[in-house]
Design a protein around this motif. Sequence first.
Motif, PDB file in Angstrom:
ATOM      1  N   TYR B  79     114.803   3.998  42.754  1.00  0.00           N
ATOM      2  CA  TYR B  79     114.493   2.700  42.172  1.00  0.00           C
ATOM      3  C   TYR B  79     114.295   1.658  43.265  1.00  0.00           C
ATOM      4  O   TYR B  79     113.385   0.835  43.203  1.00  0.00           O
ATOM      5  CB  TYR B  79     115.630   2.296  41.236  1.00  0.00           C
ATOM      6  N   GLN B  80     115.146   1.718  44.241  1.00  0.00           N
ATOM      7  CA  GLN B  80     114.989   0.762  45.338  1.00  0.00           C
ATOM      8  C   GLN B  80     113.685   1.000  46.072  1.00  0.00           C
ATOM      9  O   GLN B  80     112.981   0.069  46.459  1.00  0.00           O
ATOM     10  CB  GLN B  80     116.153   0.902  46.319  1.00  0.00           C
ATOM     11  N   LYS B  82     111.072   2.238  44.920  1.00  0.00           N
ATOM     12  CA  LYS B  82     109.979   1.791  44.070  1.00  0.00           C
ATOM     13  C   LYS B  82     109.804   0.285  44.179  1.00  0.00           C
ATOM     14  O   LYS B  82     108.683  -0.225  44.245  1.00  0.00           O
ATOM     15  CB  LYS B  82     110.278   2.201  42.638  1.00  0.00           C
ATOM     16  N   GLY B  83     110.918  -0.399  44.181  1.00  0.00           N
ATOM     17  CA  GLY B  83     110.843  -1.848  44.276  1.00  0.00           C
ATOM     18  C   GLY B  83     110.173  -2.290  45.568  1.00  0.00           C
ATOM     19  O   GLY B  83     109.299  -3.156  45.570  1.00  0.00           O
ATOM     20  N   SER B  84     110.584  -1.657  46.650  1.00  0.00           N
ATOM     21  CA  SER B  84     109.981  -2.013  47.930  1.00  0.00           C
ATOM     22  C   SER B  84     108.499  -1.730  47.923  1.00  0.00           C
ATOM     23  O   SER B  84     107.681  -2.544  48.326  1.00  0.00           O
ATOM     24  CB  SER B  84     110.615  -1.200  49.052  1.00  0.00           C
ATOM     25  N   SER B  86     106.422  -1.350  45.558  1.00  0.00           N
ATOM     26  CA  SER B  86     105.580  -2.168  44.697  1.00  0.00           C
ATOM     27  C   SER B  86     105.399  -3.554  45.278  1.00  0.00           C
ATOM     28  O   SER B  86     104.378  -4.194  45.055  1.00  0.00           O
ATOM     29  CB  SER B  86     106.179  -2.247  43.295  1.00  0.00           C
ATOM     30  N   SER B  87     106.360  -4.001  46.049  1.00  0.00           N
ATOM     31  CA  SER B  87     106.229  -5.339  46.615  1.00  0.00           C
ATOM     32  C   SER B  87     105.130  -5.423  47.633  1.00  0.00           C
ATOM     33  O   SER B  87     104.509  -6.462  47.794  1.00  0.00           O
ATOM     34  CB  SER B  87     107.546  -5.763  47.271  1.00  0.00           C
TER      35      SER B  87
END
Lengths: 639, 176
Positions: B79-80, B82-84, B86-87
């Motif tokens: 999840y982390q 993914k967050g990175s 996507s940013s």
Amino acid sequence: MTVEEVKLQAAKANGGHGAKDQFPIGMRVLAVDDDPTCLKLLEKLLQHCQYHVTTTGQAATALKLLREKKDQFDLVISDVHMPDMDGFKLLELVGLEMDLPVIMLSANGETQTVMKGITHGACDYLLKPVRIEQLRTIWQHVVRRRSCDARNNGNDNDDSSKKLQVASAEGDNGGGNRNKRTSRRVRDDNGDDGDDSDENSNENGDSSTQKKPRVVWSVELHRKFVASVNQLGIDKAVPKKILDLMNVENITRENVASHLQKYRLYLKRLSVDASRQANLTAAFGGRNPAYVNMGLDAFRQYNAYGRYRPVPTTNHSQPNNLLARMNSPAFGMHGLLPSQPLQIGHTQNNLSTSLGNVGGVNNGNLIRGAHMPLQDTSKCFPTGPSGNSFANISNSTQLVTTNNLPLQSLEPSNQHLGWLHSSAGPFNSFVGESPQFPDLGRCNTTWSTAVSSSNVQELGQKDRIVNGPKLEPLSSFTEASSQIPLLGNEMQSQVASLASNGLPMPFTQEAVPFAYGSSTNSREMLNNNLALSNSGINSSLPNLHIDGSVFERNIDGSVVTRQTLDGSNSGGGGVPPLQDGRIDHQAVNSHLNYNNELMGTSRLQRGLSGGLDDIVVDMFKLDHADNGVPFIDGDWELV
Amino acid sequence: MDYTNLRRQIISMKKSLFDQGYLDEQFNQLEELQDDSSPNFVDEVVALFFKDSSRLLTNIEQALEKYPQDFYRLDSLVYQFKGSGSSIGALRMKNECSMFKAHCNDRNLEGYRTLDDSSSIPASHSLLEQLHLIPWLTQMPPVTPEDEEGACHSEAEAGDIFSCKHKHQIKGPVST
């Protein structure tokens, strides 16, 4: 960015506070995200929007920054998924302590997560990757909050209008968190005479754009008001006419209208309580037999409904002793109740959940929900006595004792538990002391069960007592604590139905035997509670037709819907509100059936309602800023 | 001076990254944010991303080894990631992460090659290291010591730049 750099930047940002004319340019944002990539991106985006940005990768640092200077930031943006602290937890804390708008940020856009954010009080929920267009408009949350607060601070006016604003502002949040915070503030503003409004004024001083002087309902003013109402006839008393009759400057029709609402609630409480007291003849005796019963009932109610329901049923016998001494506390609770019937959780989800919870199905949830009120209470009543009284209540009553509650297992509850235990006052001290009463009422009743029952009673629906109490107190407390999930429409509808069934109570002067709020603290608390409940009532019930027409409120969802109950939506088979918002009484009854098994719910309800009357009286009285003079005595005139 | 070639190569590399779906428009946003006040913004962000992501990748690998059944942990790590991703606009990586999370939810990693060599998350991550080249598009000075570097890399593959000893501003980690 080190903390020092952050501080420097923040300081510079703070210097930009004077640039509020250029708002939203220069708005001071605190960004919290453990992911350095996202954080840097966010910082850049915010800078492009011409905000002052402070960043930190740790929630603990963020809290520290916020605490050091509360007015240093206008807005907080926080990631949900953080290693040192859950984003939701940070959200709650910021909302509680600083009352700043908080925007959640996450790569996870699942409905459930978003809902959780909203119910925890987030102003908004953004998905990563964040686009600059989204950030360009986040200033709206700050403006909204400011204007709501300003309005709340300035006016002792239509709570409904305020709530509407709050609701509309937070419409996208499902009326959750923002409502909670704002409505909490609203309640504080409404309820308190000077202190809270001063606090709020101070808090908003720099940022408020509109302020009106608070209307203080002094004894004189209230006497005039009552005289006018009596002259017109309670049924025909409309704010405009009252205003004309009173012939007082510096109050508006809105002031009169809201005061009239409170007054009417008080009257209703009195009449219901009077009838109930007639029924309560036996039991404990003690100083105030009737009230003892009520207190006992109220207390039992609490047991029954949950917030501090003893784990198994081991404590059933214990409360009896305690209840006997619960006269004043019970009254306190009662006092809180009056305004509560209308404070119905504004969301259906909350309602069903709360019902389920009330039914004791999800004791843990209840606890959690109850937990939230504690937070509010602590926030609203930072004073020692308040805390003490509350703690006393909790300590003294096994029911309320945190030890027995699963609260401790709840993360957020830990903080409050500490607060609960902060004071070591003996429970006995409650006897005859109303000060503690409000706390009890406030905190415990967040569970609304007691309240709802009392409310139901007041409406004269004995057969619906079971149903009523649950809903109302819960909603009212939710209002008060702004964190308790409100029962929402269900309760509202039920209250509405109950209300409509109830007749306008003849105003009967009721001597209030118990010492009322001898301490200013208690009065304050009562006032706060009442204010809170009142404000909640005012705004929370669009569908309610109480007394046919007395309280037409708009359910704007302003009632705090902070969902402290996980899965509240699925809460123990809460009764789903019917389409028109009215609850299915049968369903509610089934939910509430367990109450009958528990303590004398009905008695508790009655007791509670009686207490509410006292509270209402006190509420009115408190506005007078008198000391130690029970307002009821001779001040009320019978119609 | 051959930096025009280099520039051309970088442009085409970037285009191919977009075409193949490794990058999405979020990366364009990143580029738009770069301005005079932060001339190296894209580079900084990309560098941060790689630094953080290598750590994450390591964590994921370890988690897979030590706690192969701990889907919750894996899910949280991915999840982390993914967050990175996507940013910064790492579309493909984000999608891979989503798929991985879905598999985690299904408690089933059997049919999904997660972090072995041929798996998709590290692969897409590695390719993204090409991102480090992109800032050069804006940073190519008209005259420079890069002439020498340009000559050095004009025919080089993108990946070779990483092994080049010239002082570039590439700060990415060695590919995992």
